[in-house]
Enzyme design. Structure first.
Site, short mmCIF file in Angstrom:
data_model
loop_
_atom_site.label_atom_id
_atom_site.label_comp_id
_atom_site.label_asym_id
_atom_site.label_seq_id
_atom_site.Cartn_x
_atom_site.Cartn_y
_atom_site.Cartn_z
N GLU A 671 -0.11 7.54 6.64
CA GLU A 671 -0.84 8.05 5.48
C GLU A 671 -1.92 9.01 5.99
OE1 GLU A 671 -0.33 7.36 2.24
OE2 GLU A 671 1.35 6.03 2.66
N LYS A 686 3.48 -2.47 -0.33
CA LYS A 686 4.95 -2.41 -0.38
C LYS A 686 5.57 -3.76 -0.69
CE LYS A 686 5.33 1.56 2.75
NZ LYS A 686 5.73 2.04 4.10
#
Length: 816
Positions: A671, A686
């Protein structure tokens, strides 16, 4: 014998009239013809404007008349030889002097009645037809001018007179039997009543004049010459891919013209239809094109392989009037009373629909008639309202009628479902529906702001089914965004040829700039986007998508921004499909996540986020397939971070841990803030998303996160993070060595079981499915009721701009 009619654009100026003259010459060689002409383009409107100005004591009417006089004098000079112009110039001047006298009278009286309006507006066709006839005579053609007003008899309903057909037919037959000229030129639109007063046949009346003449003399064919090559499958001003209709039945043409197809005035069809006379619409400026044939004798033997519909028409500025109440049920006469009071006010009813319970009746009228209609209905039903038998009339404005027309629709199942389905999928709400028992027409009333979108959606569904136009609005131009855009440009030809989808990037935004293009951005426009785009605002980007209201719209979020995720709800409520790489929405609080999914379902649109987990791997899709088929997921064990897997696969203590992390970020696996990956936040999101998709109500704060990062790493900037990471190198060495001494390796694992989830660093032995996982690979191991002994495993590359972009791409294609 044939009848030809030339409209206002065909006789707009001398150049256009010369083109019309060429057509007249060619047709006169084939047979004897009657030619009906309109006023010069825009003249009728200016004549009425001059008279209206005079009635308001505005002396500007004199200038308007002078301008019109000059226009006709100039036409005489261009069409008639110099030596023969004098008498025709005098002719024009005389009639404009008469017109000026009439307007002077209007000026003095301050009164402009319908009777005077017909007298004033009749000058346009009278003058144009005389000048055109003179021009043809001076070219040596056998031409005679016929004054339509002397032979077409009507009632005294000024501005929209009704024809006395029997008397008119006798008059016209006698005239044409007596005068054998090869070409007869006649003015359209004008007639007279039994007292000899000038009347007109309503706007578009020149078409009607031609049809009346053709019917009266049993012509072989009526030709309407205009500025388009026939009737079109839709209004070309709204639909760029509208196609000419080669042939159409009278009934179909009546339906299309009634609901707004402007190329043909609705009453035109009736007289020739009664006599089975073919009507052909042709283009004055492209005379060799075949145009549209309207006939009873169409050859439609193979109906099953023909298009269901022939065309779509639309009519704007519509209002709905609804009368409802329990007092209407079972009581005869309410409908008759409603229509009687509307008829008395000369309000034309365009569409009618009534509930089967007889509780309500709704009619569509022109918006300009709303005031008169409302007052008339309220007056007529005043007693019923007072006695609470019915409610006061309800009025809705700013509406449009869209009509799908075709005789092949009859007895063909699924037409309505197809029509309503494609409209619903594009967020178009239908306010009223009407279908005749003949099944030639399905008409709907919708908001006027959705009119263009609706016509395009229907045209694509019924006439362009080979290629679907998809409008993409992409937010985010980072690593994944750039790869996605490249893939769209590279793959679009394949999609058009094989999947019949044309992807257009209709909007693009990043944190700095945004740009829009309804036709789709080109590669060059994309490259110059940061220089030519306007200042970006996510709220403004969403509002622009909504206001443009394009069909088959897909919003694509390839950011990690909460601000972007905040606009999802607004877009879904407008039936804009959403494809999200951004995990924030799906991992937000459970109620918000559930709400977004419900909104998508309720508004017939898609909300896809496959790339939230595993980049391009089919993980969420697999869960959905399992659940849909009736299976139940009992546990999930997974390595879900391509970043962490890359880091621990490459960290062997020979290079600093901070250097491996920096490499992962450089190669696009992390990220923008690597701490989201290393702290387990991204993995926790997730597993949360997977658990929710598996049917479990779980919140982010319920996930146990066993972080391996020292707390100090989470403070300060990303740059500070790397400094602290280097400071704790021994900490990471110890983690590595401890696992190695046990004959195991380090993996950051997410687990879900018994409704609970956790993430953390684990020691993995060589016998585990998680052991042989290399590079940036992800793995998800599902245990279900069906896969209880041998689990279902999904494994593959789970990070990287290329594979993530391909996953987003796949979701885009699935969404349409």
């Amino acid at each position: 014998m044939k009848v030809l009619k030339f409209g206002g654009t065909s006789v707009a100026n001398a150049q256009n009239i010369l083109q019309a003259e060429d057509i007249i010459k060619k047709e006169s060689l084939k047979s004897r013809i009657v030619v009906v002409v309109s006023a010069l383009h825009g003249v009728t409107d200016q004549l009425i404007k001059a008279a209206e100005s005079a009635s308001q004591h505005d002396e500007n009417y004199l200038q308007l008349i002078k301008n019109l006089e000059k226009k006709h004098l100039d036409l005489v000079k261009e069409l008639i030889p110099v030596l023969d112009q004098s008498s025709w110039l005098s002719f024009v001047k005389k009639h404009f002097n008469d017109l000026e006298d009439i307007c002077s009278g209007i000026f003095v009286l301050g009164e402009f009645t319908d009777r005077i309006k017909d007298k004033v507006s009749s000058y346009g066709e009278f003058l144009s037809s005389n000048i055109i006839a003179a021009g043809l005579q001076h070219k040596g053609l056998d031409v005679m001018w016929m004054n339509s007003a002397e032979y077409i008899l009507t009632d005294s309903n000024y501005t929209n007179a009704k024809v006395h057909f029997e008397a008119t037919e006798n008059n016209l037959v006698k005239f044409l039997d007596k005068n054998k000229n090869r070409i007869i030129i006649a003015p359209g639109f004008i007639a007279k009543d039994e007292k000899g007063n000038a009347t007109t046949l309503g706007r578009g009346g020149s078409d009607y004049t031609a049809s009346i003449i053709a019917s009266s003399i049993n012509a072989d064919e009526l030709q309407i010459w205009t500025d388009v090559s026939g009737m079109m499958t839709a209004d070309p001003r709204l639909v760029s891919n509208a196609k000419p209709i080669p042939e159409i039945s009278y009934a179909e043409a009546m339906e299309l013209s009634h609901f707004g197809a402007k190329v043909l005035y609705p009453p035109t069809i009736q007289p020739v239809m009664m006599k089975n006379i073919d009507l052909r619409i042709k283009n004055t400026f492209k005379p060799n094109e075949s145009g549209t044939l309207i006939s009873h004798q169409l050859q439609r033997s193979d109906i099953e392989n023909q298009q269901i519909a022939v065309g779509i028409s639309n009519m704007s500025d519509i209002a709905l009037l609804t009368l409802e109440g329990s007092g209407m049920i079972g009581i005869p006469g309410f409908s008759a009373k409603l229509f009687q009071c509307l008829s008395h006010e000369k309000v034309n009813v365009i569409l009618i629909t009534q509930s089967s319970s007889e509780h309500s009746i709704t009619v569509a009228i022109h918006e300009k008639d709303v005031y008169n209609a409302k007052n008339a209905i309220n007056s007529a039903f005043e007693d019923d309202v007072k006695l609470n038998r019915i409610e006061p009339v309800k009025i809705e404005t700013h509406l449009s009628i869209i009509a799908l027309v075709g005789e092949n629709m009859k007895s063909r199942s699924g037409v309505s479902a197809k029509m309503f389905g494609c409209l619903g999928n594009n967020g178009i709400n239908i306010r009223a529906i009407a279908q005749g028992s003949s099944e030639k027409n399905i008409s709907i009333v919708i908001s006027e702001k959705d009119s263009k979108k609706a016509v395009n959606v229907l045209h694509e569904e019924f006439f362009e089914s080979e290629i679907k136009q998809v409008h993409l609005y992409i937010c985010g131009t980072g690593n994944v965004g750039k790869k996605l855009i490249e893939q769209i440009f590279d793959q679009n030809e394949y999609l058009k040829e094989n999947l019949f989808i044309n992807l257009k990037i209709a909007g693009l935004s990043n944190s700095r700039k945004m740009i829009f293009s309804d036709k789709g951005l080109s590669k060059n426009e994309y490259k110059d986007f940061n220089q030519n785009g306007e200042e970006a605002s996510q709220e403004k980007f969403a509002l622009e998508i909504i206001s443009r209201n394009l069909r088959n719209s897909v919003f694509v979020d390839v950011t990690a921004s909460s601000e972007v995720a905040d606009i999802y709800e607004k877009l879904l409520k407008k039936s804009v499909n959403i494809v999200a790489c951004n995990k924030i929405a799906a991992s937000s609080d459970f109620q918000h996540y559930k709400n977004l999914k419900n909104i998508a379902r309720n508004h017939n649109c898609k909300f896809f986020f496959e790339t939230n987990v595993g980049a391009g791997l089919p993980i969420i899709g697999t869960i959905n397939d399992l659940i849909s088929s009736g299976d139940k997921i009992t546990s999930i064990k997974a390595v879900l971070s391509g970043t962490l897997n890359f880091v621990f696969n490459n960290y062997d203590t020979k290079r600093p841990f901070s250097e491996i992390v920096a490499q992962a970020q450089k190669e696009g696996y992390t990220e923008p803030d690597p701490r989201l990956d290393l702290a387990g936040t991204d993995v926790a999101r997730k597993i949360l998303i997977l658990a929710r998709e598996a049917g479990y109500s779980l919140e982010f704060n319920e996930i146990k996160n066993e972080s391996f990062l020292p707390e100090e790493c989470m403070k300060g900037t990303v740059e500070d993070f790397y400094h602290v990471l280097a400071k704790y190198e021994n900490h990471f060495k110890n983690l590595f060595e401890k696992a190695k001494n046990d004959g195991k390796i380090l993996k950051y694992v997410a687990e879900f079981k018994d409704g609970k989830a956790k993430v953390g660093l684990q020691h993995i032995d060589p016998g585990s499915d998680l052991f042989h996982l290399y590079g940036k690979d992800n793995i998800v191991i599902f245990k279900t009721l069906r896969y209880s002994e041998q689990p279902l495993v999904v494994k593959g590359a789970g990070a990287g701009a290329e594979v993530t972009a391909s996953g987003v791409f796949a979701d885009i294609v699935r969404s349409v």
